[in-house]
Design a protein around this motif. Structure first.
Motif, PDB file in Angstrom:
ATOM      1  N   ILE A  88     -80.179 -87.572  80.156  1.00 59.58           N
ATOM      2  CA  ILE A  88     -79.427 -86.468  79.543  1.00 59.58           C
ATOM      3  C   ILE A  88     -80.084 -86.135  78.199  1.00 59.58           C
ATOM      4  N   LEU A  89     -80.759 -84.996  78.165  1.00 61.01           N
ATOM      5  CA  LEU A  89     -81.501 -84.574  76.971  1.00 61.01           C
ATOM      6  C   LEU A  89     -81.087 -83.171  76.530  1.00 61.01           C
ATOM      7  N   SER A  90     -79.957 -82.689  76.990  1.00 57.35           N
ATOM      8  CA  SER A  90     -79.531 -81.317  76.725  1.00 57.35           C
ATOM      9  C   SER A  90     -79.219 -81.089  75.249  1.00 57.35           C
ATOM     10  N   ASN A  91     -79.230 -79.824  74.852  1.00 61.35           N
ATOM     11  CA  ASN A  91     -78.886 -79.386  73.496  1.00 61.35           C
ATOM     12  C   ASN A  91     -79.773 -80.044  72.438  1.00 61.35           C
ATOM     13  N   ASN A  92     -81.078 -79.841  72.607  1.00 59.07           N
ATOM     14  CA  ASN A  92     -82.064 -80.280  71.630  1.00 59.07           C
ATOM     15  C   ASN A  92     -83.071 -79.151  71.410  1.00 59.07           C
ATOM     16  N   GLN A 121     -79.124 -68.778  82.956  1.00 57.92           N
ATOM     17  CA  GLN A 121     -79.821 -68.372  81.726  1.00 57.92           C
ATOM     18  C   GLN A 121     -81.279 -68.839  81.713  1.00 57.92           C
ATOM     19  N   ASN A 122     -81.996 -68.522  82.796  1.00 56.61           N
ATOM     20  CA  ASN A 122     -83.427 -68.771  82.880  1.00 56.61           C
ATOM     21  C   ASN A 122     -84.106 -67.500  83.380  1.00 56.61           C
ATOM     22  N   ARG A 123     -85.275 -67.637  83.996  1.00 57.52           N
ATOM     23  CA  ARG A 123     -85.997 -66.470  84.519  1.00 57.52           C
ATOM     24  C   ARG A 123     -86.376 -66.674  85.978  1.00 57.52           C
ATOM     25  N   PHE A 124     -85.545 -67.404  86.691  1.00 60.98           N
ATOM     26  CA  PHE A 124     -85.812 -67.638  88.104  1.00 60.98           C
ATOM     27  C   PHE A 124     -85.676 -66.336  88.885  1.00 60.98           C
ATOM     28  N   LEU A 152     -80.924 -81.122  81.252  1.00 59.46           N
ATOM     29  CA  LEU A 152     -81.960 -80.691  80.311  1.00 59.46           C
ATOM     30  C   LEU A 152     -81.636 -79.329  79.711  1.00 59.46           C
ATOM     31  N   GLY A 153     -80.398 -78.890  79.823  1.00 52.58           N
ATOM     32  CA  GLY A 153     -80.003 -77.560  79.373  1.00 52.58           C
ATOM     33  C   GLY A 153     -80.103 -77.363  77.873  1.00 52.58           C
ATOM     34  N   ASN A 154     -80.136 -76.110  77.461  1.00 53.09           N
ATOM     35  CA  ASN A 154     -80.170 -75.722  76.043  1.00 53.09           C
ATOM     36  C   ASN A 154     -81.343 -76.348  75.301  1.00 53.09           C
ATOM     37  N   ASN A 155     -82.538 -76.114  75.838  1.00 54.41           N
ATOM     38  CA  ASN A 155     -83.777 -76.527  75.189  1.00 54.41           C
ATOM     39  C   ASN A 155     -84.745 -75.351  75.200  1.00 54.41           C
ATOM     40  N   HIS A 156     -86.038 -75.618  75.093  1.00 55.32           N
ATOM     41  CA  HIS A 156     -87.049 -74.558  75.098  1.00 55.32           C
ATOM     42  C   HIS A 156     -88.081 -74.824  76.193  1.00 55.32           C
ATOM     43  N   LEU A 157     -87.619 -75.295  77.330  1.00 48.99           N
ATOM     44  CA  LEU A 157     -88.511 -75.643  78.436  1.00 48.99           C
ATOM     45  C   LEU A 157     -88.968 -74.390  79.168  1.00 48.99           C
ATOM     46  N   LEU A 191     -80.607 -86.857  93.236  1.00 46.51           N
ATOM     47  CA  LEU A 191     -79.814 -86.162  92.216  1.00 46.51           C
ATOM     48  C   LEU A 191     -78.470 -85.673  92.749  1.00 46.51           C
ATOM     49  N   LYS A 192     -77.422 -85.872  91.925  1.00 50.68           N
ATOM     50  CA  LYS A 192     -76.092 -85.332  92.220  1.00 50.68           C
ATOM     51  C   LYS A 192     -75.706 -84.230  91.230  1.00 50.68           C
ATOM     52  N   THR A 193     -76.187 -84.346  90.004  1.00 47.67           N
ATOM     53  CA  THR A 193     -75.925 -83.332  88.975  1.00 47.67           C
ATOM     54  C   THR A 193     -77.253 -82.879  88.389  1.00 47.67           C
ATOM     55  N   LEU A 194     -77.477 -81.561  88.404  1.00 52.19           N
ATOM     56  CA  LEU A 194     -78.694 -80.994  87.832  1.00 52.19           C
ATOM     57  C   LEU A 194     -78.314 -79.808  86.959  1.00 52.19           C
ATOM     58  N   SER A 195     -78.623 -79.913  85.664  1.00 56.07           N
ATOM     59  CA  SER A 195     -78.358 -78.824  84.733  1.00 56.07           C
ATOM     60  C   SER A 195     -79.632 -78.488  83.966  1.00 56.07           C
ATOM     61  N   LEU A 196     -80.109 -77.255  84.156  1.00 62.10           N
ATOM     62  CA  LEU A 196     -81.326 -76.771  83.493  1.00 62.10           C
ATOM     63  C   LEU A 196     -81.045 -75.478  82.729  1.00 62.10           C
ATOM     64  N   CYS A 197     -79.786 -75.196  82.447  1.00 62.40           N
ATOM     65  CA  CYS A 197     -79.383 -73.909  81.879  1.00 62.40           C
ATOM     66  C   CYS A 197     -79.975 -73.672  80.496  1.00 62.40           C
ATOM     67  N   TYR A 198     -80.050 -72.389  80.129  1.00 61.27           N
ATOM     68  CA  TYR A 198     -80.502 -71.950  78.800  1.00 61.27           C
ATOM     69  C   TYR A 198     -81.884 -72.512  78.456  1.00 61.27           C
ATOM     70  N   ASN A 199     -82.844 -72.204  79.305  1.00 61.76           N
ATOM     71  CA  ASN A 199     -84.249 -72.486  79.045  1.00 61.76           C
ATOM     72  C   ASN A 199     -85.044 -71.232  79.384  1.00 61.76           C
ATOM     73  N   SER A 200     -86.343 -71.367  79.579  1.00 61.17           N
ATOM     74  CA  SER A 200     -87.181 -70.232  79.977  1.00 61.17           C
ATOM     75  C   SER A 200     -87.948 -70.579  81.251  1.00 61.17           C
ATOM     76  N   LEU A 201     -87.293 -71.277  82.160  1.00 58.31           N
ATOM     77  CA  LEU A 201     -87.918 -71.676  83.416  1.00 58.31           C
ATOM     78  C   LEU A 201     -88.022 -70.471  84.337  1.00 58.31           C
ATOM     79  N   ALA A 202     -89.055 -70.448  85.170  1.00 60.76           N
ATOM     80  CA  ALA A 202     -89.317 -69.273  86.011  1.00 60.76           C
ATOM     81  C   ALA A 202     -89.753 -69.710  87.409  1.00 60.76           C
ATOM     82  N   GLY A 203     -89.978 -68.686  88.268  1.00 62.45           N
ATOM     83  CA  GLY A 203     -90.434 -68.956  89.628  1.00 62.45           C
ATOM     84  C   GLY A 203     -89.275 -69.068  90.604  1.00 62.45           C
ATOM     85  N   ARG A 204     -89.549 -69.605  91.766  1.00 63.98           N
ATOM     86  CA  ARG A 204     -88.546 -69.742  92.822  1.00 63.98           C
ATOM     87  C   ARG A 204     -87.794 -71.063  92.679  1.00 63.98           C
TER      88      ARG A 204
END
Length: 408
Positions: free
Chosen positions: A183-187, A253-256, A207-212, A223-236
């Motif tokens: 859990i590394l979110s909000n950094n 809140q990404n660019r998927f 990993l949400g709320n970072n600059h990834l 994985l049972k819980t996956l949170s990647l919100c509020y980054n700049s991740l892209a693609g499919r």
């Protein structure tokens, strides 16, 4: 004779009485605890806090009602006790984490959540080879996640969320094979997410709320819980199709882009999906009649989803909350949506699309407890219907949008 009796009594006392010296806490552990409390502003230690009970006139592992938050190991042999766990309360302690923490070599858990610790995480933490839990959430720690963390092979939980940690995620973190929670979110973490499929026991990745940025990496299928919100991740997001044990997914809140595949919506245990505010153009919703599904919440707001509303959403028996607002859906609202609002759905948000036509009769009978909105479409929406509040677009705007969609 009297002196002989006194000697016998003294010897008996030594044999049967526990030795406070032999069973005392290891001196270097006591010194480490002293250093920890000295590194904290005394004015931030309230009378009701755990640290206010740290009385060094008593032994940390033997005192009654003292050293709250400290756990020790007690051996049957006459050996010294060791500090094994530190769980501080969230009393707002203000200070630094002392480098002496690295001298607590039997420590298995360190939890300092929701305080005001600041500065870098001391490198000496990575000397604690028996550590299984490192939880420093909700502080003001700075600096990078150094590669030293990969030395802690026994770690099961890493929670550094809600700090000011920067830099990249060390690729070698995938060598922590016992890890179940990362859990590394909000950094302020940046760079690409490294391949994490080596973490074959990992259940929670936040990993949400970072600059990834960049594409999705290989992820562990456990994985049972996956949170990647509020980054700049892209693609499919098709790499997620392998994560069949997911219960909660948040990639908002990404660019998927591309399609939200039916595989994700039909994972056996999935209950919450948030794919809002991306650039998806379609969503595959297959009928699940006869299949047991656990999906409760679907949030796909703020994408470019086109075509008619997905009729098959009505076949998801446990679905309660649907948010499809701010997309490019067109055509009529299916009558089955009205039936679901009467019986099982508790919220439906469809505003800011290009929907047309009259409402199904069932919408006029829905309870006022139903939450939702149909505004900013081109619907014939009676004002006495609860979710019809708000203005509608001119019909021409929806017609033009449908023609443009057809050309595409």
């Amino acid at each position: 004779m009297a002196s002989s009796s006194l000697l016998l009594i003294s010897l008996f006392t030594l044999l049967v009485a526990p030795s406070s010296v032999l069973s005392a806490t290891l001196r270097s552990d006591i010194q480490a605890l002293e250093s920890i409390i000295r590194s904290i502003d005394p004015s931030s230690i309230s009378p009701s806090s755990y640290l206010s009970t740290w009385d060094f006139s008593e032994d940390p592992c033997e005192g009654s009602g003292t050293f709250l938050g400290v756990m020790c190991s007690f051996t049957l042999e006459n050996t010294t006790s060791r500090v094994t766990e530190i769980y501080l309360d969230d009393d707002g302690y203000d200070g630094f984490l002392s480098e002496a923490i690295g001298n607590l070599t039997e420590l298995t858990a360190l939890s300092l959540n929701n305080n005001r610790f600041r500065g870098p995480i001391p490198e000496t933490v990575f000397q604690l080879r028996k550590l299984t839990k490192l939880s420093l959430s909700g502080n003001f720690f700075t600096g990078d996640i150094t590669p030293g963390i990969t030395k802690l092979k026994e770690l099961k939980t890493i929670d550094l969320s809600k700090n000011s940690i920067a830099g990249e995620i060390p690729p070698r973190i995938s060598g922590l094979r016992s890890l179940t929670h990362l859990i590394l979110s909000n950094n302020h973490i940046d760079g690409r997410i490294p391949a994490l499929n080596g973490l074959w026991k990992l259940q929670v990745l936040e990993l949400g709320n970072n600059h990834l940025f960049g594409m999705l990496p290989k992820l562990p299928t456990s994985l049972k819980t996956l949170s990647l919100c509020y980054n700049s991740l892209a693609g499919r997001i098709s790499p997620l199709h392998r994560l069949k044990h997911l219960v909660s997914l948040d990639v908002s809140q990404n660019r998927f882009s591309g399609t939200i595949g039916h595989e994700i919506l039909t994972f056996p245990e999935i209950s919450r999906i948030n794919v809002s505010f991306n650039q998806f153009i379609s969503i595959e919703v297959i009928p699940v009649i006869g299949m047991e599904t656990h999906l409760l919440i679907l949030d796909a707001e703020g994408n470019h989803l086109q075509g008619p509303l997905p009729l098959n959403l009505a076949t998801y028996g446990n679905l309660k909350d649907i948010n499809l607002r701010s997309n490019m859906f067109s055509g009529d609202i299916p009558r089955i949506y009205g039936k679901r609002l009467e019986n099982s759905w508790r919220s439906l948000y469809l505003e800011n699309n290009y929907l047309t036509g009259t409402l199904p009769e069932e919408f006029k009978r829905i309870s006022k407890q139903i939450r939702g909105s149909l505004s900013n479409n081109c619907l014939q929406c009676p004002k006495n219907v609860t979710i019809c509040q708000g203005v509608q677009k001119p019909k021409s705007q929806c017609t033009n949008a449908m023609q443009e969609e057809g050309l595409e």
